[in-house]
Scaffold this motif. Structure first.
Motif, mmCIF file in Angstrom:
data_model
loop_
_atom_site.group_PDB
_atom_site.id
_atom_site.type_symbol
_atom_site.label_atom_id
_atom_site.label_comp_id
_atom_site.label_asym_id
_atom_site.label_seq_id
_atom_site.Cartn_x
_atom_site.Cartn_y
_atom_site.Cartn_z
ATOM 1 N N PRO A 192 0.814 -1.225 0.000
ATOM 2 C CA PRO A 192 0.000 0.000 0.000
ATOM 3 C C PRO A 192 0.850 1.279 0.000
ATOM 4 C CG PRO A 192 -0.866 -1.568 1.588
ATOM 5 C CD PRO A 192 0.458 -2.093 1.143
ATOM 6 N N ILE A 193 1.992 1.220 0.676
ATOM 7 C CA ILE A 193 2.890 2.389 0.698
ATOM 8 C C ILE A 193 3.476 2.607 -0.691
ATOM 9 C CG2 ILE A 193 4.946 3.408 1.744
ATOM 10 C CD1 ILE A 193 4.472 1.563 4.165
ATOM 11 N N SER A 194 3.911 1.519 -1.331
ATOM 12 C CA SER A 194 4.466 1.612 -2.683
ATOM 13 C C SER A 194 3.432 2.168 -3.664
ATOM 14 C CB SER A 194 4.939 0.235 -3.157
ATOM 15 O OG SER A 194 5.988 -0.235 -2.344
ATOM 16 N N ALA A 195 2.176 1.755 -3.481
ATOM 17 C CA ALA A 195 1.102 2.240 -4.357
ATOM 18 C C ALA A 195 0.901 3.746 -4.186
ATOM 19 C CB ALA A 195 -0.193 1.496 -4.054
ATOM 20 N N LEU A 196 1.004 4.218 -2.942
ATOM 21 C CA LEU A 196 0.881 5.663 -2.674
ATOM 22 C C LEU A 196 2.025 6.440 -3.315
ATOM 23 C CD1 LEU A 196 -0.257 6.345 1.026
ATOM 24 C CD2 LEU A 196 -1.286 7.194 -1.087
ATOM 25 N N VAL A 197 3.218 5.897 -3.195
ATOM 26 C CA VAL A 197 4.397 6.549 -3.793
ATOM 27 C C VAL A 197 4.205 6.712 -5.303
ATOM 28 C CG1 VAL A 197 6.852 6.277 -4.318
ATOM 29 C CG2 VAL A 197 6.019 5.770 -2.020
ATOM 30 N N LYS A 198 3.771 5.638 -5.960
ATOM 31 C CA LYS A 198 3.550 5.681 -7.410
ATOM 32 C C LYS A 198 2.449 6.674 -7.768
ATOM 33 C CE LYS A 198 5.129 0.963 -8.332
ATOM 34 N NZ LYS A 198 4.726 -0.407 -8.742
ATOM 35 N N ALA A 199 1.387 6.710 -6.945
ATOM 36 C CA ALA A 199 0.276 7.634 -7.201
ATOM 37 C C ALA A 199 0.736 9.086 -7.101
ATOM 38 C CB ALA A 199 -0.858 7.369 -6.214
ATOM 39 N N HIS A 200 1.574 9.384 -6.105
ATOM 40 C CA HIS A 200 2.098 10.745 -5.942
ATOM 41 C C HIS A 200 2.995 11.135 -7.114
ATOM 42 C CE1 HIS A 200 0.279 11.066 -2.098
ATOM 43 N NE2 HIS A 200 1.131 10.307 -1.439
ATOM 44 N N GLN A 201 3.837 10.199 -7.538
ATOM 45 C CA GLN A 201 4.747 10.472 -8.657
ATOM 46 C C GLN A 201 3.973 10.698 -9.958
ATOM 47 O OE1 GLN A 201 7.212 6.961 -8.385
ATOM 48 N NE2 GLN A 201 8.688 7.932 -7.016
ATOM 49 N N LEU A 202 2.953 9.875 -10.192
ATOM 50 C CA LEU A 202 2.149 10.000 -11.406
ATOM 51 C C LEU A 202 1.353 11.303 -11.391
ATOM 52 C CD1 LEU A 202 1.146 8.789 -14.043
ATOM 53 C CD2 LEU A 202 -0.624 7.573 -12.752
ATOM 54 N N ARG A 203 0.839 11.679 -10.217
ATOM 55 C CA ARG A 203 0.077 12.931 -10.111
ATOM 56 C C ARG A 203 0.972 14.126 -10.407
ATOM 57 N NH1 ARG A 203 -1.092 12.831 -5.123
ATOM 58 N NH2 ARG A 203 0.571 14.239 -4.499
ATOM 59 N N ALA A 204 2.179 14.123 -9.863
ATOM 60 C CA ALA A 204 3.109 15.228 -10.096
ATOM 61 C C ALA A 204 3.456 15.347 -11.574
ATOM 62 C CB ALA A 204 4.385 15.016 -9.269
ATOM 63 N N GLN A 205 3.692 14.213 -12.218
ATOM 64 C CA GLN A 205 4.017 14.214 -13.647
ATOM 65 C C GLN A 205 2.828 14.713 -14.474
ATOM 66 O OE1 GLN A 205 5.167 10.366 -15.198
ATOM 67 N NE2 GLN A 205 5.111 11.049 -17.297
ATOM 68 N N THR A 206 1.628 14.214 -14.143
ATOM 69 C CA THR A 206 0.413 14.606 -14.871
ATOM 70 C C THR A 206 0.120 16.087 -14.676
ATOM 71 O OG1 THR A 206 -0.469 12.374 -14.508
ATOM 72 C CG2 THR A 206 -2.027 14.056 -15.233
ATOM 73 N N PHE A 207 0.346 16.581 -13.464
ATOM 74 C CA PHE A 207 0.112 18.000 -13.176
ATOM 75 C C PHE A 207 1.016 18.880 -14.034
ATOM 76 C CE2 PHE A 207 1.788 21.696 -10.846
ATOM 77 C CZ PHE A 207 0.629 22.467 -10.780
ATOM 78 N N ASN A 208 2.304 18.565 -14.063
ATOM 79 C CA ASN A 208 3.260 19.370 -14.835
ATOM 80 C C ASN A 208 2.937 19.355 -16.324
ATOM 81 O OD1 ASN A 208 4.772 20.114 -12.572
ATOM 82 N ND2 ASN A 208 6.036 18.274 -12.672
ATOM 83 N N GLU A 209 2.638 18.173 -16.847
ATOM 84 C CA GLU A 209 2.326 18.047 -18.275
ATOM 85 C C GLU A 209 1.024 18.773 -18.621
ATOM 86 O OE1 GLU A 209 2.222 13.869 -18.954
ATOM 87 O OE2 GLU A 209 4.409 13.645 -19.021
ATOM 88 N N SER A 210 0.018 18.657 -17.742
ATOM 89 C CA SER A 210 -1.289 19.265 -18.004
ATOM 90 C C SER A 210 -1.219 20.786 -17.926
ATOM 91 C CB SER A 210 -2.330 18.738 -16.999
ATOM 92 O OG SER A 210 -2.477 17.336 -17.117
#
Length: 232
Positions: free
Chosen positions: A85-103
């Motif tokens: 569950p911790i690893s899943a949160l880490v990936k979610a945060h990383q993906l959100r940051a990437q999506t935010f910057n690109e968007s």
């Protein structure tokens, strides 16, 4: 036969070494993840204490070199229950940051693109459509910045209030609005060019109609019939 037993024993040894090696590799990967800032910030103190205790057990199991896989499998399941569950949160945060910057970059680019379109398609876009699309772009930019601002002060180990999927859904709406506006402008521009070609045809038909009417005009019965019938 002894040769059969020997081969069976050798295969068993290979399997045991593989199970032992796989488990040791997994434990080392979790230990390494536990030292990263992303994993640290996305986990609670209780979760980290649990993991450290389980990893200590795992290291002891590795030292014992069990001859069967069951102890390793059970330990791995217990570690995964905390670490995954911790690893899943880490990936979610990383993906959100990437999506935010690109968007955000794309939205700002769309605003500039809309300004260029107003020049390129001058007279071919309705002011209302342009205004609505521009408002949608600015609203999405404001929404994106506000959500990320709120998320930035929220502990990373808590459930995120904005996800990459939510951002992507908003971007899809904006993309559809831009596509609709561009398509409408291009069709309008194309339609304005078309009448120029048909105008000649219309004028030609009017001329023929006039000359046909001229033939049946009683006042022109004395005209040369051959000349009157030369419609081209």
């Amino acid at each position: 036969p002894r040769s059969t037993q020997s081969r069976s024993s050798a295969a068993s040894d290979v399997y045991k070494r593989q199970v032992h090696g796989d488990f040791e590799e997994y434990v080392n990967s979790v230990k390494e993840a536990l030292t990263t800032k992303a994993f640290l910030y996305s986990s609670t103190l209780e979760q980290r204490n649990q993991l450290e205790k389980l990893l200590t057990e795992a290291e002891a199991a590795i030292e014992k070199r069990f001859k069967w896989s069951q102890p390793y499998r059970r330990l791995r399941e217990r570690i995964s229950a905390v670490a995954d569950p911790i690893s899943a949160l880490v990936k979610a945060h990383q993906l959100r940051a990437q999506t935010f910057n690109e968007s955000l970059s794309k939205l700002l680019g769309d605003v500039e693109k809309l300004k260029r379109m107003e020049i390129e398609f001058a007279g071919h876009m309705h002011a209302k459509d342009v205004s609505e699309t521009l408002s949608k772009l600015k609203e999405t930019i404001s929404w994106l910045k506000e959500r990320i601002k709120v998320q930035s002060v929220r502990p990373l180990f808590e459930r995120p209030i904005v996800t990459a999927e939510e951002i992507q859904a908003q971007m899809k709406i904006v993309d559809q609005a831009m596509t609709k506006l561009i398509g409408s402008a291009e069709r309008h521009k194309k339609a304005k060019r078309s009448p120029k070609k048909s105008a000649k045809g219309i004028k030609g038909l009017d001329r023929i109609k006039h000359r046909v009417e001229h033939i049946y005009d009683p006042d022109n019965l004395e005209d040369d019939p051959n000349e009157i019938l030369m419609l081209n």
